[in-house]
Scaffold this motif. Structure first.
Motif, PDB file in Angstrom:
ATOM      1  N   ALA A  70      -9.821 -19.186   3.470  1.00 60.85           N
ATOM      2  CA  ALA A  70      -9.960 -19.902   2.058  1.00 60.85           C
ATOM      3  C   ALA A  70      -9.028 -21.023   2.643  1.00 60.85           C
ATOM      4  O   ALA A  70      -9.011 -22.094   1.898  1.00 60.85           O
ATOM      5  CB  ALA A  70      -9.396 -18.819   1.095  1.00 60.85           C
ATOM      6  N   MET A  71      -7.739 -20.549   3.246  1.00 57.25           N
ATOM      7  CA  MET A  71      -6.834 -21.783   3.314  1.00 57.25           C
ATOM      8  C   MET A  71      -7.168 -22.857   4.409  1.00 57.25           C
ATOM      9  O   MET A  71      -6.971 -23.940   4.051  1.00 57.25           O
ATOM     10  CB  MET A  71      -5.430 -20.958   3.926  1.00 57.25           C
ATOM     11  N   GLN A 102     -10.773  -1.150 -13.585  1.00 55.99           N
ATOM     12  CA  GLN A 102     -12.267  -1.477 -14.255  1.00 55.99           C
ATOM     13  C   GLN A 102     -13.087  -1.004 -13.201  1.00 55.99           C
ATOM     14  O   GLN A 102     -13.206  -1.182 -12.169  1.00 55.99           O
ATOM     15  CB  GLN A 102     -12.385  -2.827 -14.250  1.00 55.99           C
ATOM     16  N   THR A 107      -2.999  -3.525 -19.379  1.00 55.01           N
ATOM     17  CA  THR A 107      -3.898  -4.424 -18.808  1.00 55.01           C
ATOM     18  C   THR A 107      -3.442  -4.496 -17.308  1.00 55.01           C
ATOM     19  O   THR A 107      -4.687  -5.209 -16.571  1.00 55.01           O
ATOM     20  CB  THR A 107      -3.706  -5.851 -19.599  1.00 55.01           C
ATOM     21  N   LEU A 109      -5.648  -2.656 -15.051  1.00 60.07           N
ATOM     22  CA  LEU A 109      -7.134  -3.087 -14.886  1.00 60.07           C
ATOM     23  C   LEU A 109      -7.489  -3.469 -13.731  1.00 60.07           C
ATOM     24  O   LEU A 109      -8.736  -3.317 -13.162  1.00 60.07           O
ATOM     25  CB  LEU A 109      -7.392  -4.297 -16.169  1.00 60.07           C
ATOM     26  N   GLN A 110      -6.627  -4.111 -12.887  1.00 56.90           N
ATOM     27  CA  GLN A 110      -7.175  -4.873 -11.611  1.00 56.90           C
ATOM     28  C   GLN A 110      -7.267  -3.854 -10.494  1.00 56.90           C
ATOM     29  O   GLN A 110      -7.890  -3.923  -9.618  1.00 56.90           O
ATOM     30  CB  GLN A 110      -6.329  -5.866 -11.049  1.00 56.90           C
ATOM     31  N   PRO A 162     -16.719 -10.862   1.713  1.00 55.57           N
ATOM     32  CA  PRO A 162     -16.249 -12.003   1.197  1.00 55.57           C
ATOM     33  C   PRO A 162     -15.608 -13.015   2.294  1.00 55.57           C
ATOM     34  O   PRO A 162     -15.648 -14.148   1.867  1.00 55.57           O
ATOM     35  CB  PRO A 162     -14.676 -11.567   0.818  1.00 55.57           C
ATOM     36  N   ALA A 220       6.180  -5.560   1.684  1.00 58.24           N
ATOM     37  CA  ALA A 220       6.271  -5.847   0.192  1.00 58.24           C
ATOM     38  C   ALA A 220       5.675  -7.155   0.044  1.00 58.24           C
ATOM     39  O   ALA A 220       5.040  -7.486  -0.942  1.00 58.24           O
ATOM     40  CB  ALA A 220       7.585  -5.716  -0.055  1.00 58.24           C
ATOM     41  N   LEU A 221       6.149  -8.442   0.597  1.00 61.84           N
ATOM     42  CA  LEU A 221       5.764  -9.868   0.617  1.00 61.84           C
ATOM     43  C   LEU A 221       4.238  -9.703   0.640  1.00 61.84           C
ATOM     44  O   LEU A 221       3.476 -10.330  -0.194  1.00 61.84           O
ATOM     45  CB  LEU A 221       6.329 -10.653   1.514  1.00 61.84           C
ATOM     46  N   PHE A 273       2.396  -8.476  -2.150  1.00 61.43           N
ATOM     47  CA  PHE A 273       2.345  -9.419  -3.066  1.00 61.43           C
ATOM     48  C   PHE A 273       1.246 -10.669  -2.995  1.00 61.43           C
ATOM     49  O   PHE A 273       0.590 -10.884  -3.935  1.00 61.43           O
ATOM     50  CB  PHE A 273       4.062 -10.154  -3.297  1.00 61.43           C
ATOM     51  N   ARG A 284      -2.881 -10.446  -4.028  1.00 60.35           N
ATOM     52  CA  ARG A 284      -3.478 -11.130  -5.187  1.00 60.35           C
ATOM     53  C   ARG A 284      -2.553 -11.760  -5.912  1.00 60.35           C
ATOM     54  O   ARG A 284      -2.672 -11.819  -7.130  1.00 60.35           O
ATOM     55  CB  ARG A 284      -4.029 -10.085  -6.141  1.00 60.35           C
ATOM     56  N   ASN A 285      -1.334 -12.209  -5.436  1.00 61.63           N
ATOM     57  CA  ASN A 285      -0.284 -12.731  -6.055  1.00 61.63           C
ATOM     58  C   ASN A 285       0.271 -12.063  -7.531  1.00 61.63           C
ATOM     59  O   ASN A 285       0.335 -12.707  -8.485  1.00 61.63           O
ATOM     60  CB  ASN A 285      -0.525 -14.097  -6.565  1.00 61.63           C
ATOM     61  N   LEU A 345       3.000  -8.717  -8.793  1.00 59.10           N
ATOM     62  CA  LEU A 345       4.062  -7.803  -8.483  1.00 59.10           C
ATOM     63  C   LEU A 345       3.602  -6.320  -8.610  1.00 59.10           C
ATOM     64  O   LEU A 345       3.880  -5.567  -8.056  1.00 59.10           O
ATOM     65  CB  LEU A 345       5.163  -7.795  -9.528  1.00 59.10           C
ATOM     66  N   VAL A 375       3.032  -4.921  -5.296  1.00 61.25           N
ATOM     67  CA  VAL A 375       4.285  -4.160  -4.579  1.00 61.25           C
ATOM     68  C   VAL A 375       4.531  -2.785  -5.150  1.00 61.25           C
ATOM     69  O   VAL A 375       4.929  -1.900  -4.208  1.00 61.25           O
ATOM     70  CB  VAL A 375       5.324  -5.235  -4.727  1.00 61.25           C
ATOM     71  N   MET A 397       4.696   0.899  -3.123  1.00 56.38           N
ATOM     72  CA  MET A 397       5.521   1.728  -3.049  1.00 56.38           C
ATOM     73  C   MET A 397       5.413   3.157  -3.325  1.00 56.38           C
ATOM     74  O   MET A 397       5.747   4.081  -2.787  1.00 56.38           O
ATOM     75  CB  MET A 397       6.920   1.132  -3.825  1.00 56.38           C
TER      76      MET A 397
END
Lengths: 320, 506
Positions: free
Chosen positions: B43-44, B181, B195, B198-199, B327, B400-401, B404, B407-408, B410, B413, B417
């Motif tokens: 994508a980048m 979901q 909410t 949900l992801q 994808p 951890a980074l 993150f 899917r941008n 927190l 993260v 853990m």
């Protein structure tokens, strides 16, 4: 355990600090604008071309970030929860209405302020050429025979293509079993003969229409002309009055300052007008149709009303 | 032949070579860092290709895809955390090899297997693209359900000592993936009205947590109690595989390539499934199956060959039918469309030159990625000079980074853990990790496909036994489960015999 905590705490803190830091509207934009993309396929491709062009016009990077899932609910919820400062915008579509009426998000289109409409995509109904159905009427006749239930693949249950298909076959008086697809699988299912038809976007069926294996029976809109597609409108073909197309555009959380919205709108306008954008999206089957914020807002509101009553009529609306 | 020669001439320009090297490097880096995936890399780089000519643009996309797939093995072997979901099976033996101070050998073998798997899949694609595209079409929701059940049946073999513990792991894996979901109706599950829940749980986030956190806890506690193994700087040697070693595994390479190409060609499946199936077959054909999972090269060769053969396999529906299988190939399809290339049956008839170009660029990408990685090994293994407890802290930060970045959010993260800590407890309870992984990988596919099949048949189960691929894979699954149950019963009976013979039962 203590060691783990001392590792995790500063890390979380630094990430949080990075998120919390955001500049004010003055001098917008002084950092990258994040454009949330809700779907894969043509939505993602066109979204990236648009982000690329807008970066050039805006003088600050516009980054397309995919937040897919839940028929758009995941991405809408994310952008809805961000600060209304213009640094988080969403590459939206009619899915703002479908996710609302299906109960996937608690808010509706009014939670966002429109920036600009970018263009349209027109769903088409396609069948295997070997089925012998030359027109929508042929398919209707086959579907009305006692004991048959046509299988139609759509993008997902409750998705826009599902609603368009339901509106179409409702008009024809044919009962249909809708099969959820995803990741471009719909056309594969049709080619393999496991479904009788697909309601999808032109670029997905185009190679097989050219090869003669698939036939487009009708186009679901009355007005928008799709380049290189030679099929009647569903309205002419027998589903009188059907006129549904999918728009795609940009929106920001409600409360975003008007001057910021204006800047984004102008960047979007220039991006759509650029020859690079025009050429790239034509190959994907996307029809550029720029509308400024106010006009776009009217389109969203009108479509929302129509989709709401449609979903209620065909029983897709979630009972509260 | 003419077409291929012309394509070679077209491809041998400095722009294409530079584009291939650039894409390979980006792919390798994204692949090697847990949490950054080749889909993100693609994508980048996609916008960068907009302004390029067709050949360099295709070269960038293909080499990024392939580099990303290959890079996943580096972190899988070196630090025991898969860089991409496709490399999860590689961790099992690859990381054990690294612990036995054979990291460079393992990476070398993985790289060469990757090259062989990729190029064999290209050859298969070259001769049978249209035929395989038709085979791929035979796999609808019911058939893929059967394939996935067959995949789950391999838990029997991966469960190590206790089938019950293996099943617990498998079911936990399946359950974790059902959070969020539901994929068809959008009904929230296990979200407690929250909410952000949900992801749901991202596959890669779960994998990172499962591998990275228990490793880190083990390394830190070993350091605290002074049991940490000293790594002598000089001991980190660079040993690359020779041709004889590779050729000894020719049957594994060939078999895994076939598995990978076919699985890759079926839309809706992909690298992780292919890697696990190939791993299980390698164990089945191994003269000493008990060595698998303890640092056997066959356990690196099988998944790395298979997941790279997937890259060629995935090109089959992409080029032959214009249908992306996952994808990553969906992004490549978008890139091709923007450059005015419409994949599909007609492309082979109308523009064979474009197809030949794609094949040649695919080959170029593999050559570039393999060379780059074989040189890179000398560099990568230096990571092992860092004492384990310090390395584990670095890995946790990176994970951890990475979590993150997927899917941008927190939320991921935290999930990483939580799953990591749960994973540590499960490992202490001697629940094997491979079945958990299998549950994670196969769960979403199993749910989506079986439910779609039942929607298609309006609830009739007959759809699951009315086509030959479905029957074949359900039959194979039954054979494996039946064989395992009979084997277990016999072993139990023998144990009882011995008990009667005088040894008191414990």
């Amino acid at each position: 355990m203590r060691t783990l905590k001392t590792v995790a705490a500063p890390l979380l803190a630094s990430v949080l600090a990075g998120m919390a830091f955001s500049a004010q509207a003055a001098g917008f934009p002084d950092k990258p604008v994040e454009m949330t993309v809700l779907f894969g396929g043509s939505a993602q491709t066109v979204g990236q071309v648009l982000a690329d062009q807008m970066s050039k016009k805006l003088g600050s990077p516009v980054v397309a970030v995919a937040r897919k899932g839940g028929g758009g609910a995941i991405g809408y919820t994310y952008v809805h929860d961000t600060k209304p400062d213009g640094y988080n915008i969403v590459w939206n579509s009619n899915s703002i209405s479908t996710t609302h009426y299906s109960g996937h998000v608690p808010f509706d289109y009014k939670a966002f302020t429109p920036i600009a409409r970018i263009g349209m995509e027109v769903p088409v109904l396609a069948v295997r050429s070997a089925s012998g159905w030359k027109s929508l009427k042929d398919m209707q006749a086959a579907g009305k025979k006692a004991g048959t239930k046509l299988k139609i693949a759509v993008g997902g249950l409750g998705s826009f293509t599902h609603i368009v298909a339901a509106a179409l076959f409702d008009r024809l008086g044919v009962t249909v079993n809708y099969i959820p697809g995803g990741q471009g699988r719909e056309v594969a299912e049709l080619l393999a003969g496991r479904v009788d038809g697909v309601l999808r976007f032109p670029s997905e069926v185009a190679p097989h229409v050219k090869a003669g294996t698939l036939t487009v029976l009708c186009v679901t809109t009355k007005e928008v002309k799709v380049e290189g597609l030679d099929a009647p409108t569903c309205d002419q073909a027998g589903a009188t009055g059907l006129d549904l197309s999918m728009w795609r555009g940009l929106a920001a959380p409600a409360g975003t300052p008007p001057d910021v919205v204006a800047k984004l709108q102008n960047a979007a306008k220039e991006a759509v007008a650029s020859p690079e954008f025009q050429k790239a999206v034509q190959n994907v089957g996307f029809v550029p149709a720029y509308l400024p914020a106010d006009g776009f807002g009217k389109v969203i509101a009108e479509d929302d009303k129509e989709i709401g009553s449609l979903m209620q009529k065909i029983g897709l609306e979630k009972k509260k | 032949m003419d077409v291929i020669v012309t394509a070679l001439a077209h491809a041998a320009t400095w722009q294409v070579l530079a584009a291939t090297l650039f894409g390979s490097a980006v792919g390798l880096i994204f692949g090697a860092i847990p949490g950054l995936t080749y889909s993100m890399a693609l994508a980048m780089v996609l916008p960068i290709t907009f302004g390029m000519g067709n050949e360099p643009a295709i070269a960038v996309m293909l080499s990024t895809y392939i580099g990303g797939m290959t890079g996943g093995a580096i972190s899988a072997i070196l630090i025991g955390v898969p860089g991409t979901p496709s490399a999860a099976a590689t961790v099992l033996d690859g990381h054990m090899l690294a612990r036995n101070n054979k990291a460079s050998l393992a990476i070398g073998v993985a790289t060469v297997s990757a090259g062989i798997g990729g190029i064999l899949s290209l050859v298969i694609m070259l001769v049978a693209v249209q035929a395989l595209a038709r085979v791929a079409l035979a796999f609808g929701p019911a058939e893929i359900t059967a394939l996935v059940i067959f995949g789950l049946s391999t838990i029997c073999g991966l469960a190590e000592k206790s089938l019950v513990r293996g099943m617990i792991g498998g079911v936990l894996g399946l359950m974790v993936m059902s959070i969020g979901q539901d994929p068809l109706d959008g009904i929230p599950r296990f979200t407690f009205g929250n909410t952000t829940m949900l992801q749901g749980v991202d596959l890669l986030v779960a994998m990172i947590g499962l591998f990275a956190v228990p490793h880190a806890i083990a390394a830190l506690s070993a350091w605290k109690s002074g049991r940490e193994a000293k790594v002598e700087a000089a001991a980190v040697n660079v040993e690359l595989p020779n041709i004889k070693l590779i050729l000894a595994h020719w049957w594994n390479l060939l078999r895994s390539s076939l598995i990978g190409t076919v699985i890759g060609a079926i839309p809706g499946t992909g690298g992780p499934i292919a890697a696990f199936l190939a791993y299980d077959q390698a164990r089945r054909f191994h003269p000493h199956p008990e060595r698998m999972g303890k640092g056997d090269l066959a356990g690196v060769i099988a998944p790395e060959t298979a997941n790279h053969a997937v890259t060629g396999g995935a090109m089959i529906p992409l080029l032959g039918l214009g249908i992306p299988g996952d994808p990553a190939t969906a992004i490549i399809l978008g890139g091709l469309l923007i450059h005015g290339i419409q994949p599909g049956p007609l492309l082979f008839v109308e523009k064979p030159a474009v197809i030949a170009n794609i094949y040649v660029l695919f080959l170029f990408a593999y050559v570039a990625v393999v060379i780059m990685q074989l040189y890179g090994v000398r560099l990568f293994v230096h990571a092992l000079r860092v004492p384990a407890h310090l390395l584990s802290v670095g890995i946790l930060v990176m994970c951890a980074l990475g979590s993150f970045a997927i899917r941008n959010t927190l939320f991921d993260v935290v999930v990483m853990m939580v799953i990591g800590l749960a994973g540590y407890l499960l490992l202490r309870a001697r629940i094997p990790v491979a079945p958990i992984l299998l549950g994670l990988v196969l769960g979403p596919t199993l749910e989506r496909e079986s439910r779609t099949a039942l929607i298609m048949s309006e609830g009739h189960l007959s759809i699951f036994y009315s086509s030959w691929p479905a029957l074949l894979f359900f039959g194979l699954a039954l054979l494996i489960i039946g064989g395992h149950v009979v084997g277990n019963l016999r072993a139990n009976a023998r144990a009882r015999e011995r008990g009667k013979a005088g040894v008191p039962a414990a």
